[in-house]
Design a protein around this motif. Structure first.
Motif, PDB file in Angstrom:
ATOM      1  N   THR A   1      -6.949   5.793  13.357  1.00 13.69           N
ATOM      2  CA  THR A   1      -5.522   6.086  13.227  1.00 13.69           C
ATOM      3  C   THR A   1      -4.761   4.807  13.513  1.00 13.69           C
ATOM      4  O   THR A   1      -4.960   4.171  14.549  1.00 13.69           O
ATOM      5  CB  THR A   1      -5.091   7.187  14.207  1.00 13.69           C
ATOM      6  N   ILE A   2      -3.927   4.429  12.566  1.00 11.57           N
ATOM      7  CA  ILE A   2      -3.067   3.261  12.751  1.00 11.57           C
ATOM      8  C   ILE A   2      -1.622   3.732  12.683  1.00 11.57           C
ATOM      9  O   ILE A   2      -1.343   4.849  12.245  1.00 11.57           O
ATOM     10  CB  ILE A   2      -3.338   2.164  11.697  1.00 11.57           C
ATOM     11  N   TYR A   3      -0.703   2.872  13.096  1.00  7.90           N
ATOM     12  CA  TYR A   3       0.711   3.201  13.072  1.00  7.90           C
ATOM     13  C   TYR A   3       1.428   2.141  12.243  1.00  7.90           C
ATOM     14  O   TYR A   3       1.386   0.962  12.570  1.00  7.90           O
ATOM     15  CB  TYR A   3       1.266   3.286  14.498  1.00  7.90           C
ATOM     16  N   VAL A   4       2.052   2.594  11.163  1.00  8.18           N
ATOM     17  CA  VAL A   4       2.693   1.695  10.212  1.00  8.18           C
ATOM     18  C   VAL A   4       4.204   1.772  10.414  1.00  8.18           C
ATOM     19  O   VAL A   4       4.776   2.869  10.461  1.00  8.18           O
ATOM     20  CB  VAL A   4       2.319   2.099   8.765  1.00  8.18           C
ATOM     21  N   PRO A   5       4.877   0.609  10.519  1.00  6.05           N
ATOM     22  CA  PRO A   5       6.333   0.620  10.674  1.00  6.05           C
ATOM     23  C   PRO A   5       7.011   1.361   9.523  1.00  6.05           C
ATOM     24  O   PRO A   5       6.549   1.316   8.375  1.00  6.05           O
ATOM     25  CB  PRO A   5       6.710  -0.865  10.655  1.00  6.05           C
ATOM     26  N   ALA A   6       8.103   2.026   9.827  1.00  2.89           N
ATOM     27  CA  ALA A   6       8.812   2.839   8.837  1.00  2.89           C
ATOM     28  C   ALA A   6       9.179   2.042   7.591  1.00  2.89           C
ATOM     29  O   ALA A   6       9.092   2.556   6.477  1.00  2.89           O
ATOM     30  CB  ALA A   6      10.055   3.460   9.472  1.00  2.89           C
ATOM     31  N   GLU A   7       9.538   0.782   7.757  1.00  5.34           N
ATOM     32  CA  GLU A   7       9.953  -0.016   6.595  1.00  5.34           C
ATOM     33  C   GLU A   7       8.782  -0.395   5.682  1.00  5.34           C
ATOM     34  O   GLU A   7       8.967  -0.815   4.554  1.00  5.34           O
ATOM     35  CB  GLU A   7      10.717  -1.273   7.026  1.00  5.34           C
ATOM     36  N   LYS A   8       7.541  -0.206   6.136  1.00  3.83           N
ATOM     37  CA  LYS A   8       6.354  -0.541   5.335  1.00  3.83           C
ATOM     38  C   LYS A   8       5.632   0.691   4.784  1.00  3.83           C
ATOM     39  O   LYS A   8       4.704   0.555   3.994  1.00  3.83           O
ATOM     40  CB  LYS A   8       5.365  -1.350   6.175  1.00  3.83           C
ATOM     41  N   ILE A   9       6.018   1.897   5.190  1.00  3.39           N
ATOM     42  CA  ILE A   9       5.251   3.098   4.837  1.00  3.39           C
ATOM     43  C   ILE A   9       5.246   3.368   3.337  1.00  3.39           C
ATOM     44  O   ILE A   9       4.293   3.940   2.807  1.00  3.39           O
ATOM     45  CB  ILE A   9       5.743   4.334   5.632  1.00  3.39           C
ATOM     46  N   THR A  10       6.271   2.925   2.610  1.00  2.00           N
ATOM     47  CA  THR A  10       6.303   3.162   1.164  1.00  2.00           C
ATOM     48  C   THR A  10       5.235   2.354   0.423  1.00  2.00           C
ATOM     49  O   THR A  10       4.941   2.637  -0.734  1.00  2.00           O
ATOM     50  CB  THR A  10       7.689   2.826   0.583  1.00  2.00           C
ATOM     51  N   GLU A  11       4.647   1.381   1.087  1.00  3.92           N
ATOM     52  CA  GLU A  11       3.590   0.562   0.475  1.00  3.92           C
ATOM     53  C   GLU A  11       2.199   1.179   0.661  1.00  3.92           C
ATOM     54  O   GLU A  11       1.226   0.695   0.103  1.00  3.92           O
ATOM     55  CB  GLU A  11       3.605  -0.842   1.088  1.00  3.92           C
ATOM     56  N   ILE A  12       2.093   2.252   1.437  1.00  2.00           N
ATOM     57  CA  ILE A  12       0.819   2.884   1.751  1.00  2.00           C
ATOM     58  C   ILE A  12       0.607   4.082   0.824  1.00  2.00           C
ATOM     59  O   ILE A  12       1.490   4.914   0.667  1.00  2.00           O
ATOM     60  CB  ILE A  12       0.798   3.364   3.226  1.00  2.00           C
ATOM     61  N   ILE A  13      -0.589   4.187   0.239  1.00  2.00           N
ATOM     62  CA  ILE A  13      -0.888   5.263  -0.712  1.00  2.00           C
ATOM     63  C   ILE A  13      -2.191   5.949  -0.304  1.00  2.00           C
ATOM     64  O   ILE A  13      -3.197   5.279  -0.037  1.00  2.00           O
ATOM     65  CB  ILE A  13      -1.050   4.697  -2.132  1.00  2.00           C
ATOM     66  N   ILE A  14      -2.165   7.286  -0.261  1.00  2.00           N
ATOM     67  CA  ILE A  14      -3.393   8.040   0.016  1.00  2.00           C
ATOM     68  C   ILE A  14      -4.412   7.725  -1.076  1.00  2.00           C
ATOM     69  O   ILE A  14      -4.078   7.693  -2.259  1.00  2.00           O
ATOM     70  CB  ILE A  14      -3.115   9.547   0.098  1.00  2.00           C
ATOM     71  N   GLY A  15      -5.659   7.468  -0.672  1.00  2.00           N
ATOM     72  CA  GLY A  15      -6.720   7.107  -1.610  1.00  2.00           C
ATOM     73  C   GLY A  15      -6.924   5.610  -1.725  1.00  2.00           C
ATOM     74  O   GLY A  15      -7.941   5.154  -2.256  1.00  2.00           O
ATOM     75  N   GLU A  16      -5.968   4.827  -1.246  1.00  5.35           N
ATOM     76  CA  GLU A  16      -6.083   3.373  -1.274  1.00  5.35           C
ATOM     77  C   GLU A  16      -7.217   2.928  -0.347  1.00  5.35           C
ATOM     78  O   GLU A  16      -7.419   3.500   0.717  1.00  5.35           O
ATOM     79  CB  GLU A  16      -4.758   2.754  -0.815  1.00  5.35           C
ATOM     80  N   THR A  17      -7.954   1.908  -0.750  1.00  3.38           N
ATOM     81  CA  THR A  17      -9.006   1.387   0.117  1.00  3.38           C
ATOM     82  C   THR A  17      -8.471   0.191   0.895  1.00  3.38           C
ATOM     83  O   THR A  17      -7.580  -0.528   0.428  1.00  3.38           O
ATOM     84  CB  THR A  17     -10.268   0.984  -0.683  1.00  3.38           C
TER      85      THR A  17
END
Length: 131
Positions: free
Chosen positions: A47-63
């Protein structure tokens, strides 16, 4: 005696590796009481914690690439399997107050390889650009 023996068998709900023993031999255990903690070494998640301003760059299924301190020259592969729907304040174990007041999203990453090397609780770094 045979009837009593059938009531004292302890069976794990899954195969795995014991990570923590919560009772002692000879202790009385209540039905449903947790006696040991077990993990499936082939189902490890980070489990990691991603800053709110970066969360739009994260995609489920991404490696992603995962690096652990124990094997500094190796990289393991992981897959993003879950992103929290709501932001939360940074967990309290972050070292500075300035970092703790920021909003972050929890992201779970499933380890795809390195099961024989990566152990629960080992510090890890996740890299999104080193796949």
């Amino acid at each position: 005696l045979q009837t009593q023996m059938t009531h004292i068998d302890v069976v794990a709900p899954q195969a795995g590796v014991v990570t923590n023993v919560l009772t002692n031999q000879g202790a009385v255990a209540a039905p449903g009481q947790t006696l040991v903690e077990i993990i499936d070494p082939e189902n490890l998640q980070i489990t990691i914690y991603v800053p709110a301003e970066k969360i739009t760059e994260i995609i489920i299924g991404e490696t992603v690439a995962i690096k652990v301190d124990s094997y500094p020259d190796e990289s393991f592969e992981g897959e993003i399997v879950w992103i929290a729907e709501e932001a939360q304040f940074t967990p309290s174990n972050v070292q500075t107050k300035e970092e703790r007041v920021k909003l972050v999203f929890a992201v779970k990453i499933k380890l795809l390889d390195g099961f024989d090397k990566v152990k629960p609780g080992i510090p890890a770094d996740v890299y999104f650009d080193e796949k």
